[in-house]
Each structure stands twice: as C-alpha cells, then as structure tokens.
Design a protein around this motif. Structure first.
Motif, PDB file in Angstrom:
ATOM      1  N   LEU A  23       0.822  -1.215   0.000  1.00 11.07           N
ATOM      2  CA  LEU A  23       0.000   0.000   0.000  1.00 11.07           C
ATOM      3  C   LEU A  23       0.851   1.258   0.000  1.00 11.07           C
ATOM      4  N   ALA A  24       2.017   1.194   0.607  1.00 10.19           N
ATOM      5  CA  ALA A  24       2.912   2.354   0.641  1.00 10.19           C
ATOM      6  C   ALA A  24       3.634   2.558  -0.689  1.00 10.19           C
ATOM      7  N   GLY A  25       3.563   1.568  -1.569  1.00  8.68           N
ATOM      8  CA  GLY A  25       4.272   1.672  -2.855  1.00  8.68           C
ATOM      9  C   GLY A  25       3.604   2.560  -3.869  1.00  8.68           C
ATOM     10  N   GLY A  26       2.368   2.995  -3.613  1.00 11.44           N
ATOM     11  CA  GLY A  26       1.683   3.903  -4.518  1.00 11.44           C
ATOM     12  C   GLY A  26       1.301   3.237  -5.834  1.00 11.44           C
ATOM     13  N   ALA A  27       1.367   4.045  -6.903  1.00 13.10           N
ATOM     14  CA  ALA A  27       0.924   3.585  -8.225  1.00 13.10           C
ATOM     15  C   ALA A  27       1.721   2.395  -8.727  1.00 13.10           C
ATOM     16  N   ALA A  28       2.974   2.296  -8.325  1.00 11.89           N
ATOM     17  CA  ALA A  28       3.835   1.211  -8.810  1.00 11.89           C
ATOM     18  C   ALA A  28       3.364  -0.154  -8.325  1.00 11.89           C
ATOM     19  N   GLU A  29       2.587  -0.163  -7.246  1.00  5.08           N
ATOM     20  CA  GLU A  29       2.155  -1.435  -6.662  1.00  5.08           C
ATOM     21  C   GLU A  29       0.653  -1.673  -6.818  1.00  5.08           C
ATOM     22  N   ILE A  30       0.008  -0.910  -7.702  1.00  2.00           N
ATOM     23  CA  ILE A  30      -1.448  -1.039  -7.831  1.00  2.00           C
ATOM     24  C   ILE A  30      -1.845  -2.461  -8.228  1.00  2.00           C
ATOM     25  N   GLU A  31      -1.158  -3.019  -9.211  1.00  2.00           N
ATOM     26  CA  GLU A  31      -1.508  -4.364  -9.677  1.00  2.00           C
ATOM     27  C   GLU A  31      -1.282  -5.398  -8.581  1.00  2.00           C
ATOM     28  N   ASN A  32      -0.167  -5.238  -7.846  1.00  2.00           N
ATOM     29  CA  ASN A  32       0.102  -6.181  -6.757  1.00  2.00           C
ATOM     30  C   ASN A  32      -0.931  -6.072  -5.639  1.00  2.00           C
ATOM     31  N   VAL A  33      -1.409  -4.863  -5.388  1.00  5.53           N
ATOM     32  CA  VAL A  33      -2.449  -4.680  -4.368  1.00  5.53           C
ATOM     33  C   VAL A  33      -3.728  -5.392  -4.805  1.00  5.53           C
ATOM     34  N   LYS A  34      -4.073  -5.278  -6.097  1.00  3.81           N
ATOM     35  CA  LYS A  34      -5.258  -5.979  -6.610  1.00  3.81           C
ATOM     36  C   LYS A  34      -5.094  -7.491  -6.484  1.00  3.81           C
ATOM     37  N   GLU A  35      -3.888  -7.957  -6.819  1.00  2.00           N
ATOM     38  CA  GLU A  35      -3.629  -9.401  -6.716  1.00  2.00           C
ATOM     39  C   GLU A  35      -3.697  -9.858  -5.263  1.00  2.00           C
ATOM     40  N   MET A  36      -3.181  -9.037  -4.358  1.00  2.00           N
ATOM     41  CA  MET A  36      -3.217  -9.388  -2.938  1.00  2.00           C
ATOM     42  C   MET A  36      -4.662  -9.427  -2.434  1.00  2.00           C
ATOM     43  N   ARG A  37      -5.493  -8.520  -2.917  1.00  2.00           N
ATOM     44  CA  ARG A  37      -6.904  -8.536  -2.521  1.00  2.00           C
ATOM     45  C   ARG A  37      -7.565  -9.843  -2.975  1.00  2.00           C
ATOM     46  N   THR A  38      -7.254 -10.262  -4.193  1.00  2.00           N
ATOM     47  CA  THR A  38      -7.801 -11.526  -4.700  1.00  2.00           C
ATOM     48  C   THR A  38      -7.303 -12.710  -3.875  1.00  2.00           C
ATOM     49  N   LEU A  39      -6.032 -12.678  -3.514  1.00  2.00           N
ATOM     50  CA  LEU A  39      -5.454 -13.755  -2.708  1.00  2.00           C
ATOM     51  C   LEU A  39      -6.131 -13.842  -1.346  1.00  2.00           C
ATOM     52  N   LEU A  40      -6.315 -12.693  -0.686  1.00  2.00           N
ATOM     53  CA  LEU A  40      -6.945 -12.688   0.636  1.00  2.00           C
ATOM     54  C   LEU A  40      -8.388 -13.180   0.555  1.00  2.00           C
ATOM     55  N   LYS A  41      -9.098 -12.796  -0.504  1.00  2.00           N
ATOM     56  CA  LYS A  41     -10.472 -13.263  -0.675  1.00  2.00           C
ATOM     57  C   LYS A  41     -10.507 -14.786  -0.824  1.00  2.00           C
ATOM     58  N   THR A  42      -9.561 -15.314  -1.602  1.00  2.00           N
ATOM     59  CA  THR A  42      -9.483 -16.765  -1.780  1.00  2.00           C
ATOM     60  C   THR A  42      -9.192 -17.453  -0.457  1.00  2.00           C
ATOM     61  N   LEU A  43      -8.279 -16.884   0.332  1.00  2.00           N
ATOM     62  CA  LEU A  43      -7.938 -17.481   1.623  1.00  2.00           C
ATOM     63  C   LEU A  43      -9.125 -17.474   2.572  1.00  2.00           C
ATOM     64  N   VAL A  44      -9.829 -16.342   2.635  1.00  2.00           N
ATOM     65  CA  VAL A  44     -10.948 -16.212   3.571  1.00  2.00           C
ATOM     66  C   VAL A  44     -12.068 -17.187   3.214  1.00  2.00           C
ATOM     67  N   LEU A  45     -12.481 -17.159   1.941  1.00  2.00           N
ATOM     68  CA  LEU A  45     -13.583 -18.020   1.528  1.00  2.00           C
ATOM     69  C   LEU A  45     -13.170 -19.489   1.496  1.00  2.00           C
ATOM     70  N   GLY A  46     -11.888 -19.741   1.281  1.00  2.00           N
ATOM     71  CA  GLY A  46     -11.414 -21.113   1.250  1.00  2.00           C
ATOM     72  C   GLY A  46     -11.406 -21.771   2.611  1.00  2.00           C
ATOM     73  N   LEU A  47     -11.353 -20.972   3.674  1.00  2.00           N
ATOM     74  CA  LEU A  47     -11.339 -21.539   5.019  1.00  2.00           C
ATOM     75  C   LEU A  47     -12.600 -22.350   5.314  1.00  2.00           C
ATOM     76  N   LYS A  48     -13.714 -21.915   4.743  1.00  2.00           N
ATOM     77  CA  LYS A  48     -14.958 -22.648   4.983  1.00  2.00           C
ATOM     78  C   LYS A  48     -14.859 -24.058   4.403  1.00  2.00           C
ATOM     79  N   ASN A  49     -14.281 -24.147   3.220  1.00  2.00           N
ATOM     80  CA  ASN A  49     -14.036 -25.446   2.595  1.00  2.00           C
ATOM     81  C   ASN A  49     -13.122 -26.305   3.456  1.00  2.00           C
ATOM     82  N   ILE A  50     -12.056 -25.699   3.920  1.00  2.00           N
ATOM     83  CA  ILE A  50     -11.044 -26.447   4.670  1.00  2.00           C
ATOM     84  C   ILE A  50     -11.621 -26.962   5.989  1.00  2.00           C
ATOM     85  N   MET A  51     -12.383 -26.116   6.677  1.00  2.00           N
ATOM     86  CA  MET A  51     -12.954 -26.542   7.955  1.00  2.00           C
ATOM     87  C   MET A  51     -13.946 -27.683   7.746  1.00  2.00           C
ATOM     88  N   TRP A  52     -14.697 -27.630   6.651  1.00  2.00           N
ATOM     89  CA  TRP A  52     -15.579 -28.763   6.336  1.00  2.00           C
ATOM     90  C   TRP A  52     -14.756 -30.032   6.120  1.00  2.00           C
TER      91      TRP A  52
END
Length: 528
Positions: free
Chosen positions: A451-480
């Motif tokens: 987040l501190a990287g500014g415009a240079a890290e915009i794509e990585n921030v988007k990718e990180m958001r996707t990764l975190l979403k996958t991790l959060v929603l994937g936990l339900k699968n894993i716990m099952w």
C-alpha cells in the motif's frame, strides 16, 4: 577504397557500380566480397532512384552469380561472397519497386534452399517468409505476383515434408560424426552459429525455422491446409519419437540442443494443428503426451527458451481432449526437476509458467489422483503460497488449487476402492489449513508495504486482494474437510451407531448427513 570512405547508413553510388563491375567480370573475388559487404550493410537505407538502378542492373547479376556458382560447405572466400549476396537480397526493402522482382527472387530462394549450406539456407527461409508476408494475397497485389507466390506454396510444403522424411537419416548422420569442440547453445536457431558444413536440407536449425512458416502459409492460403495436414501428421509424430544417442549431450552438445529445439518447434506446430484437425491425430492420442514428457526430460537445463516453448505447447495440448495422456504421467510432471529443470535461469524465469501448467493438469485430473499424489500436490502448492519470489497471482492460483482439492482428499479411496485411514487425510487437511493461516500472518506484514508503494504497486495490491479473498472463503471449505476427516468424527459416528436408526428419521439429522457429504457450495464457487 570507396567503401571505407562511405558515411554510415548511406549507400554509396560508387559501391553499386563497383559491385556491378566486379560481378560482371567475376575475376576478383576479394573485390566482390568488399563491395558486396558495403552494399549489404547499407542496402536498407537506399534511395528510391538508386534502388531502381540496383534492381535493374545489380540484382540480376547477383541472381546469376548465385545460380551459376556451386554452394560451398567450408569457410572459403566463395562462401563469404555467397553469404554477403544472400544477406543483401534478404535486406532489400520490400516496397512497390521490388514487385517486379518478387517472382524471380522467390524462385531463387526456393532453388537455393534445396542445395545450400545451413547458414545460407536459413537466409533463404527468411527471404521466403518475408516475401509472403509483405506481398500476401490481397486486392492490391499485382495478379502476376499473387500467382507466383501461390504457385510456390506447395513446392515449399513439399520441401518441409522432405526434411521431416529425411530426419531419421539426419539424426544418424550428425550424431555419428566425430565430436567437435562446441560452445553451448542456449537459444533457438542462432544464425550467427549456423554451420557451413551441413546441408540445409539436413539441418536441425533449418528445420526449426520451418513450422512457423508453414503455419503462416496455411493462414494465407487456406486451400493448402486439408491435403497437407494429412501428410504432415505422421511425419511430425515420427519426428517427435526420435532420440539422439545418450552421449550426444556431451559429445555433440550444440547439435543436440538444435535437435531438441527442432522437436519442440515441431510440437508447437502439432499443438496448432490440434485446434482444427484433431481428428487426424486420434491414432496418436496416447503417444503425443509421452513425446512431450520425453522432451521435458531431455531438454537442456541451460536452454530456458526451449523449455518455455515446450511448456506453452504442452499447455495448448492440455486444453484439448489429448490431456488424458498426461494424466498417466502426472508422477513424472510433479517432479520440479522435470518440469522446470535444474538450471538457474530456468528456475528464475520459468516457475510461473511451469506451475500454471501443473495447475491446469492437476485441476483436470484431481478426481483421479491417489492420496500419495494429492500429498505431493499439497506440499508443492502450499510451499508456493509462501514463496515471495513468485508473483502474487501464482500464490493466489496455488491457494485456489488447494481449495479444489479439499473434496478430493475427503472422498479419496485406495487403489482397490477401500476406505483409507482418516488420520492420513486429516493430516493432509491440517497441512492445508496451516498453509492458509500462516499466509494470513505473512500477508499482514506484506500488505502495508504494498500500500505504501503507490501507483507502482497497484496491480500487486489488486492481486493481494484476490489472494486474501481466496484465503478467507477457502477456510470454509477447509474446515468442512477437517471435520469430515477428523478421527474424532469417526469415533463419534461409531459410538452413535446404536441410536442412528432413531436419529436418521429426523429432518435435522438428514440435513446434517447431507451437509457432511460435500463441501459448502459457497466456498467451492468462491475458488473458481
């Protein structure tokens, strides 16, 4: 000399006249080489008026010299002259002024390709492909030129087919020669290292250049596809099945690399043909994946460009019905030394492509994997989640794959269909959970930096958001999955067998049983 006083980037009129005189007399070889070199170096910057003069007076003399003198298969002055003349023809501007010379130039390149050495043969291929690209069939193309180009398509395809027919003989001949001291080759067909001793019709480098030209000709002249595809199919499969001697990597290193490069280009050609003509390759459905894996095993570690193209071709094949042949070889492909290689440059540049290819394969084959294979996949992709040298998109892809595997782990059976111990599957699910939880911890430290990287890290921030979403929603699968595999769950079920008959009739019990048989739909869809 006039050539030495010439300004860089400007063709000296005196050199044109001198080359014309030297070619006309044909006696002073050194003078012809000197003036041909000067013309070659500056022909691309020639003015229109001088170009007309060149095409009218010098071009016919060059063609005549190349036709009437014998090809040379050694580093003699005559070879240097012929090489300069071929380079000059290749560098001529492809504009309207060349139109009238196109038929004769194309015919010359075709004739010389059959008889020249490897180095000059590659230049002939360049001339052929440039003429077809720049004077492709169109409304603006002069009728005579269009006809001459089209008339040379089938002869060229015949030449390429002949090269493939002769390939077994070529392999035997080249690798039976006395070993030479060779420098390692790391890229496809480097003309600067092309040989003058090998005929172009028996050259791995020449053959490497041919598939892409054939593809272009098929696109420009579709009427030639049907008949020639049927002829090419058995030839290219045969070419993929050939092997160099076991010692060739040490004794004939450069030739070995060229041979593998030619086979990889051939596999790419086959992957292209699969898109439209898969019916002709059905008899080879099981053989093609085996040949691709053999190429991975033989691909030189110091040649990442060859391995990259091989992985790309394999991914194209995985997108077809021919992917089933790879499933039986999945144990081999799960070995990183096979799919990535052991070279440092391959490790640094090919891992994203290699893991993406593995993702495609495992995703298609996940329901057929054994528990041992699932354990290898979990180990590999759990590690990738924490590898910060990989792009965040690859880490996210790895997390998705682990989500896909949860149900496969829970429902996995032994080779004979027997139930496997819950403790084994339970331990595998705990490994997946551990990977997800630890990634949350590392992401907590990584995200502020992004987040501190500014415009240079915009794509990585988007990718990180996707990764975190996958991790959060994937936990339900894993716990099952953990609950379904838990040894405590098994013990509870056994202890409750006596009361199961009464509870099974209740709606709540029926709902609970239904829930435990498959993963939560929401968590599954989130990883898609």
């Amino acid at each position: 000399m006039a050539s030495s006083m010439m300004m860089p980037g400007k063709l000296n009129q005196l050199d044109l006249k001198a080359l014309e005189t030297a070619l006309s007399t044909g006696t002073d070889l050194d003078a012809m080489i000197e003036h041909a070199t000067a013309v070659r170096d500056n022909i691309e910057m020639i003015h229109s008026s001088e170009y007309v003069t060149f095409l009218r007076h010098v071009f016919p003399l060059i063609c005549e010299r190349l036709k009437n003198s014998e090809p040379v298969f050694s580093d003699e002055p005559e070879h240097k002259l012929r090489n300069m003349l071929f380079e000059t023809l290749n560098r001529m501007p492809n504009n309207e002024q060349l139109w009238t010379c196109v038929p004769s130039l194309l015919q010359l390149a075709m004739d010389m390709l059959r008889v020249e050495n490897e180095e000059n043969g590659i230049i002939c291929l360049r001339i052929i492909i440039d003429l077809h690209k720049n004077y492709r069939p169109s409304m603006e193309t002069v009728s005579k030129i269009k006809s001459s180009l089209e008339n040379q398509v089938q002869p060229f395809l015949d030449i390429v087919q002949l090269m493939y027919k002769q390939l077994p003989e070529t392999v035997s001949d080249i690798f039976s020669r006395a070993p030479l001291k060779e420098q390692p080759t790391t890229s496809f067909s480097d003309p600067a290292k092309a040989s003058t001793t090998i005929p172009s019709m028996h050259s791995f480098k020449t053959l490497t250049e041919c598939p892409i030209i054939v593809v272009l000709l098929f696109q420009l002249y579709p009427k030639f596809q049907q008949t020639n595809v049927e002829r090419f199919m058995p030839l290219i499969v045969k070419a993929l099945s050939l092997h160099a001697p076991d010692s060739a990597h040490q004794t004939h290193h450069a030739s070995f690399v060229d041979f593998v490069a030619a086979q990889v280009k051939t596999l790419s050609f086959l992957a292209y043909l699969l898109q439209k003509f898969s019916q002709y390759l059905q008899p080879y459905q099981e053989d093609i994946p085996k040949h691709a894996i053999q190429l991975l095993l033989r691909c030189p570690n110091e040649s990442p460009s060859i391995r990259r193209e091989l992985l790309i071709a394999s991914r194209h094949i995985l997108a077809t019905d021919f992917k089933t042949g790879f499933i039986g070889q999945i144990n081999t492909l799960l070995d990183e030394q096979v799919i990535i290689g052991s070279g440092r440059s391959s490790f640094e540049s090919l891992r994203p492509l290699a893991y993406t290819t593995l993702f495609d394969l495992v995703h298609h084959a996940r329901n057929t994997l054994t528990l041992e294979q699932l354990a290898k996949v979990v180990f590999l992709f759990s590690r990738n989640i924490h590898d910060d040298t990989l792009p965040i998109g690859i880490q996210s892809m790895s997390a998705k794959l682990l989500c896909y595997l949860v149900e496969c782990i829970v429902k996995n059976k032994g080779e004979n269909g027997e139930d496997l111990p819950r403790s084994v599957r339970y331990g595998l699910m705990l490994r997946v959970l551990d990977a997800f939880v630890n990634k949350f911890d590392s992401a907590r430290h990584q995200l502020p930096t992004l987040l501190a990287g500014g415009a240079a890290e915009i794509e990585n921030v988007k990718e990180m958001r996707t990764l975190l979403k996958t991790l959060v929603l994937g936990l339900k699968n894993i716990m099952w999955g953990i609950k379904a595999c838990s040894p405590l769950q098994s013990a509870t079920s056994t202890a409750g067998d006596g009361s199961s008959s009464s509870s099974s009739s209740s709606p709540s019990s029926s709902s609970s049983s239904s829930t435990s048989s498959s993963p939560p739909p929401l968590a599954t869809s989130s990883c898609s």
